[in-house]
Motif scaffolding. Structure first.
Motif, PDB file in Angstrom:
ATOM      1  N   LYS A 199       0.849  -1.185   0.000  1.00  0.00           N
ATOM      2  CA  LYS A 199       0.000   0.000   0.000  1.00  0.00           C
ATOM      3  C   LYS A 199       0.880   1.229   0.000  1.00  0.00           C
ATOM      4  CE  LYS A 199      -3.694  -2.346   2.318  1.00  0.00           C
ATOM      5  NZ  LYS A 199      -4.492  -2.482   3.506  1.00  0.00           N
ATOM      6  N   GLU A 200       0.680   2.056  -1.001  1.00  0.00           N
ATOM      7  CA  GLU A 200       1.483   3.261  -1.133  1.00  0.00           C
ATOM      8  C   GLU A 200       0.636   4.470  -0.807  1.00  0.00           C
ATOM      9  OE1 GLU A 200       3.308   3.431  -4.936  1.00  0.00           O
ATOM     10  OE2 GLU A 200       3.776   1.309  -4.898  1.00  0.00           O
ATOM     11  N   GLU A 201       1.227   5.369  -0.076  1.00  0.00           N
ATOM     12  CA  GLU A 201       0.533   6.611   0.227  1.00  0.00           C
ATOM     13  C   GLU A 201       0.835   7.608  -0.870  1.00  0.00           C
ATOM     14  OE1 GLU A 201       1.154   8.137   4.102  1.00  0.00           O
ATOM     15  OE2 GLU A 201       1.062   6.153   5.015  1.00  0.00           O
TER      16      GLU A 201
END
Length: 63
Positions: free
Chosen positions: A55-57
């Motif tokens: 999961k990338e912000e």
């Protein structure tokens, strides 16, 4: 942001990244994830079932 699939080698905007070990990440496109018989695809399917998606912000600037 386009990423390069490690199975088929094509650049795709919908490639996902999965942790297959604590330090290693595999990048795979949805078509290879679903249909490929490659060993990397099998590892990615196991990681997908285990919920190990990276999961990338994404920072979005508000104007």
């Amino acid at each position: 942001m386009k990423r390069k699939c490690q199975v088929c080698g094509q650049e795709n905007g919908s490639c996902n990244r999965y942790y297959f070990s604590p330090a290693n990440i595999i990048t795979i496109c949805p078509a290879c994830l679903a249909f490929s018989c490659d060993d990397k695809a099998k590892i990615a399917r196991q990681a997908h079932k285990a919920g190990r998606l990276v999961k990338e912000e994404v920072s979005k600037k508000r104007w």
